[in-house]
Design a protein around this motif. Structure first.
Motif, PDB file in Angstrom:
ATOM      1  N   ARG A 170      -9.898  -8.002  46.044  1.00  0.00           N
ATOM      2  CA  ARG A 170      -8.659  -8.000  45.263  1.00  0.00           C
ATOM      3  C   ARG A 170      -8.328  -6.603  44.731  1.00  0.00           C
ATOM      4  O   ARG A 170      -7.167  -6.290  44.505  1.00  0.00           O
ATOM      5  CB  ARG A 170      -8.772  -8.974  44.094  1.00  0.00           C
ATOM      6  CG  ARG A 170      -8.788 -10.434  44.510  1.00  0.00           C
ATOM      7  CD  ARG A 170      -8.963 -11.291  43.284  1.00  0.00           C
ATOM      8  NE  ARG A 170      -9.000 -12.711  43.593  1.00  0.00           N
ATOM      9  CZ  ARG A 170      -9.127 -13.654  42.657  1.00  0.00           C
ATOM     10  NH1 ARG A 170      -9.223 -13.305  41.390  1.00  0.00           N
ATOM     11  NH2 ARG A 170      -9.157 -14.930  42.998  1.00  0.00           N
ATOM     12  N   LYS A 215      -9.171  -3.678  46.338  1.00  0.00           N
ATOM     13  CA  LYS A 215      -8.923  -2.683  47.381  1.00  0.00           C
ATOM     14  C   LYS A 215      -8.076  -3.169  48.547  1.00  0.00           C
ATOM     15  O   LYS A 215      -7.521  -2.362  49.278  1.00  0.00           O
ATOM     16  CB  LYS A 215     -10.265  -2.189  47.936  1.00  0.00           C
ATOM     17  CG  LYS A 215     -11.094  -1.500  46.888  1.00  0.00           C
ATOM     18  CD  LYS A 215     -12.368  -0.948  47.481  1.00  0.00           C
ATOM     19  CE  LYS A 215     -13.143  -0.183  46.422  1.00  0.00           C
ATOM     20  NZ  LYS A 215     -14.544  -0.022  46.817  1.00  0.00           N
ATOM     21  N   THR A 216      -8.032  -4.466  48.784  1.00  0.00           N
ATOM     22  CA  THR A 216      -7.437  -4.940  50.026  1.00  0.00           C
ATOM     23  C   THR A 216      -6.291  -5.924  49.835  1.00  0.00           C
ATOM     24  O   THR A 216      -5.274  -5.840  50.512  1.00  0.00           O
ATOM     25  CB  THR A 216      -8.533  -5.605  50.892  1.00  0.00           C
ATOM     26  OG1 THR A 216      -9.651  -4.723  50.958  1.00  0.00           O
ATOM     27  CG2 THR A 216      -8.038  -5.880  52.305  1.00  0.00           C
ATOM     28  N   GLY A 275      -3.480  -7.862  47.593  1.00  0.00           N
ATOM     29  CA  GLY A 275      -2.673  -7.940  46.383  1.00  0.00           C
ATOM     30  C   GLY A 275      -1.953  -9.277  46.294  1.00  0.00           C
ATOM     31  O   GLY A 275      -1.732  -9.945  47.302  1.00  0.00           O
ATOM     32  N   TYR A 329      -0.317  -0.171  43.900  1.00  0.00           N
ATOM     33  CA  TYR A 329      -1.349   0.251  44.842  1.00  0.00           C
ATOM     34  C   TYR A 329      -0.954  -0.246  46.231  1.00  0.00           C
ATOM     35  O   TYR A 329      -0.401  -1.334  46.369  1.00  0.00           O
ATOM     36  CB  TYR A 329      -2.690  -0.351  44.401  1.00  0.00           C
ATOM     37  CG  TYR A 329      -3.803  -0.182  45.411  1.00  0.00           C
ATOM     38  CD1 TYR A 329      -4.399   1.060  45.611  1.00  0.00           C
ATOM     39  CD2 TYR A 329      -4.259  -1.273  46.158  1.00  0.00           C
ATOM     40  CE1 TYR A 329      -5.426   1.211  46.537  1.00  0.00           C
ATOM     41  CE2 TYR A 329      -5.286  -1.126  47.086  1.00  0.00           C
ATOM     42  CZ  TYR A 329      -5.860   0.120  47.268  1.00  0.00           C
ATOM     43  OH  TYR A 329      -6.862   0.269  48.189  1.00  0.00           O
ATOM     44  N   TYR A 333      -1.827  -2.035  48.938  1.00  0.00           N
ATOM     45  CA  TYR A 333      -2.774  -3.005  49.502  1.00  0.00           C
ATOM     46  C   TYR A 333      -2.516  -3.181  50.994  1.00  0.00           C
ATOM     47  O   TYR A 333      -1.362  -3.305  51.411  1.00  0.00           O
ATOM     48  CB  TYR A 333      -2.609  -4.381  48.851  1.00  0.00           C
ATOM     49  CG  TYR A 333      -2.889  -4.434  47.380  1.00  0.00           C
ATOM     50  CD1 TYR A 333      -4.192  -4.523  46.909  1.00  0.00           C
ATOM     51  CD2 TYR A 333      -1.848  -4.420  46.459  1.00  0.00           C
ATOM     52  CE1 TYR A 333      -4.445  -4.584  45.538  1.00  0.00           C
ATOM     53  CE2 TYR A 333      -2.098  -4.479  45.091  1.00  0.00           C
ATOM     54  CZ  TYR A 333      -3.387  -4.562  44.642  1.00  0.00           C
ATOM     55  OH  TYR A 333      -3.644  -4.618  43.301  1.00  0.00           O
ATOM     56  N   MET A 382      -0.954  -8.450  51.487  1.00  0.00           N
ATOM     57  CA  MET A 382      -0.272  -8.867  50.254  1.00  0.00           C
ATOM     58  C   MET A 382       0.218 -10.306  50.336  1.00  0.00           C
ATOM     59  O   MET A 382       0.657 -10.774  51.383  1.00  0.00           O
ATOM     60  CB  MET A 382       0.940  -7.969  49.985  1.00  0.00           C
ATOM     61  CG  MET A 382       0.584  -6.523  49.750  1.00  0.00           C
ATOM     62  SD  MET A 382       2.033  -5.555  49.225  1.00  0.00           S
ATOM     63  CE  MET A 382       2.082  -5.964  47.486  1.00  0.00           C
TER      64      MET A 382
END
Lengths: 256, 237
Positions: free
Chosen positions: B94, B96-97, B99, B172, B174, B177
């Motif tokens: 959640r 880093k990858t 959203g 950010y 991601y 998403m």
């Protein structure tokens, strides 16, 4: 990554009655785990066993120490365990007066823990005490006041400052917001949340308040009658509880 | 590799997922809600979930985010199986990858709007000034007046909170998403901004799954649609 704490099969009996049993988990650096359950579920017993405040009837609590690597803290020598309790470990009590020295000034309460790990320079100790008072939002001009002159919320913040001043890696918290007014709780939670993130602390928080874990904990352990009945990611356990007891616990919270 | 490369391995790969709820305190009734759900989303692709209200669109989103526990099947996001992962692995995913922009903002009292939006960047160790700059430009783009940035969004109107939430969700970049009604109840200008953000995310290669009731919005950003009613459990005769 290695676990900071490995707990294996902790068991505590009160005569024939189970305090807690078959408790095992790994806690990783920076992870915050909440332990929830009703009164008598064994959550405080477990916390006190982990922190070495209560003798266990079996199991291991292996902590990744700075100098010797993973060591079972239950079989550690008493001086070594005491040292751990003053340096890398911290314990925040529900009642601030259990964690503070009420006859010593606020600054002294913070400085005392620094002196216990070898701090000797008065000016430096006082400066860090003032710095920590500021971080827990207590005015600098209260540094020489005794905690008995503080409100409940301030006492709790002082206890937190006293515990965190030595930069511990693992913090045990027993109902840290229990007994405080709701508005005071929110402020304390927000403060704790900030400190935990900023310092990269690992923490184990015992509470019966699900709002507290929702805000602070990465993961949850649900206890009932001394047993762990469910574990998982905090929002998953609260939003999709699997065990009957957790479902009851979650559905019993009044919606505001 | 370009975003539209048809050979890209899927970023989101859901295989044969089922979900049921067991209500232990209501006679242990078990309610199956999803069966054999499978879908894959490639980088740069936006897939819209459709189906009647109650068909399971939000349930599927929650399963993908790890908020609901799948009963069986695999939910692979960037190679991690969310259905089986440890809490710390899901939290890292959640960060880093993956959203998730939901309709509602869960705010922490006393945290400023600027910091609420910058937080996803700060949690992946973006330098603070860079994170706040990005937050500020998103808030400006979404027409949140600058005088509000230092305040906690707790007291904001519903529409303002929703836009703060969108800014936070897009702060950010991601790689994957989930968007749950990101344009609901926005005025035309803000709606256009959000659609622009979604298109920019696709262009940089994000794999997106979205729920959009707004039909014009979904035809603009979605590459294809999945009707989740196909995953409804067959009723026993």
């Amino acid at each position: 990554m290695h676990p900071l704490l490995q707990v294996n099969n902790i068991r505590k009996m009160y005569g024939h009655r189970i305090g807690c049993t078959d408790v095992s988990f790994d806690l990783f650096p920076g992870e915050v785990m909440g332990i929830v359950g009703e009164s008598g579920s064994g959550k405080s017993t477990l916390l006190n066993c982990l922190a070495g405040h209560l003798e266990t009837d079996g199991g291991e609590v292996i902590f990744d120490t700075r100098d010797r690597g993973p060591v079972d803290t239950l079989t550690m020598s008493e001086p070594e365990r005491r040292m751990l309790g003053r340096t890398d470990w911290a314990f925040v009590h529900q009642h601030a007066r259990d964690g503070l020295r009420m006859s010593v000034s606020a600054g002294g309460n913070i400085g005392e823990r620094l002196m216990a790990v070898g701090g000797r320079h008065y000016g430096n100790i006082r400066a860090s005490a003032i710095d920590w008072l500021d971080r827990v939002e207590i005015e600098e001009n209260r540094v020489d006041d005794r905690p008995s002159a503080f409100s409940g919320g301030m006492q709790q913040r002082l206890q937190i400052a006293r515990n965190l001043v030595t930069g511990p890696r693992l913090v045990f918290m027993d109902e840290p917001t229990g007994g405080l007014d709701v508005s005071v709780q929110a402020r304390l939670l927000d403060l704790l949340r900030g400190l935990v993130r900023e310092m990269g602390l690992s923490a184990i928080i015992v509470t019966h308040d699900l709002a507290v874990v929702r805000l602070l904990a990465d993961r949850l352990m649900v206890m009932k009658s001394g047993h762990v009945v469910e574990t998982g990611l905090t929002d998953q356990v609260l939003d999709d509880p699997q065990h009957a007891y957790t479902q009851l616990l979650v559905s019993s919270v009044l919606q505001v | 590799m370009t975003a539209s490369d048809p050979k890209s391995p899927p970023m989101i790969d859901i295989r044969d997922v089922s979900k049921s709820f067991t209500l232990h305190n209501q006679g242990s009734a078990t309610i199956p809600v999803m069966e054999a759900a499978s879908l894959a989303v490639a980088p740069g692709e936006c897939v819209g979930l459709v189906g009647a209200s109650g068909a399971g669109k939000s349930t599927l989103m929650r399963l993908i985010y790890g908020n609901y526990l799948a009963a069986s099947g695999q939910i692979l996001i960037g190679g991690l199986d969310v259905a089986r992962a440890e809490p710390r692995e899901i939290l890292e995913l959640r960060r880093k990858t993956l959203g998730y922009v939901s309709q509602f903002l869960r705010v922490v009292p006393r945290v400023s709007t600027l910091d609420v939006v910058a937080e996803p960047l700060l949690s992946v160790d973006t330098p603070a000034d860079q994170a706040r700059d990005r937050a500020a430009s998103l808030l400006a783009e979404l027409n949140i007046p600058e005088r509000l940035w230092a305040l906690s969004p707790t007291t904001f109107s519903g529409g303002e909170q929703q836009r703060v939430n969108i800014a936070r969700g897009f702060a950010y970049d991601y790689p994957a998403m989930l968007l749950d009604e990101p344009t609901a109840s926005l005025d035309a200008r803000n709606r256009a901004t959000v659609l622009g953000l979604i298109e920019a995310a696709k262009a940089r290669g994000a794999a997106i799954i979205g729920i959009f009731h707004d039909e014009a919005a979904r035809t603009q950003v979605c590459d294809r649609f999945i009707d989740v009613s196909a995953f409804s459990p067959r009723r026993a005769a």
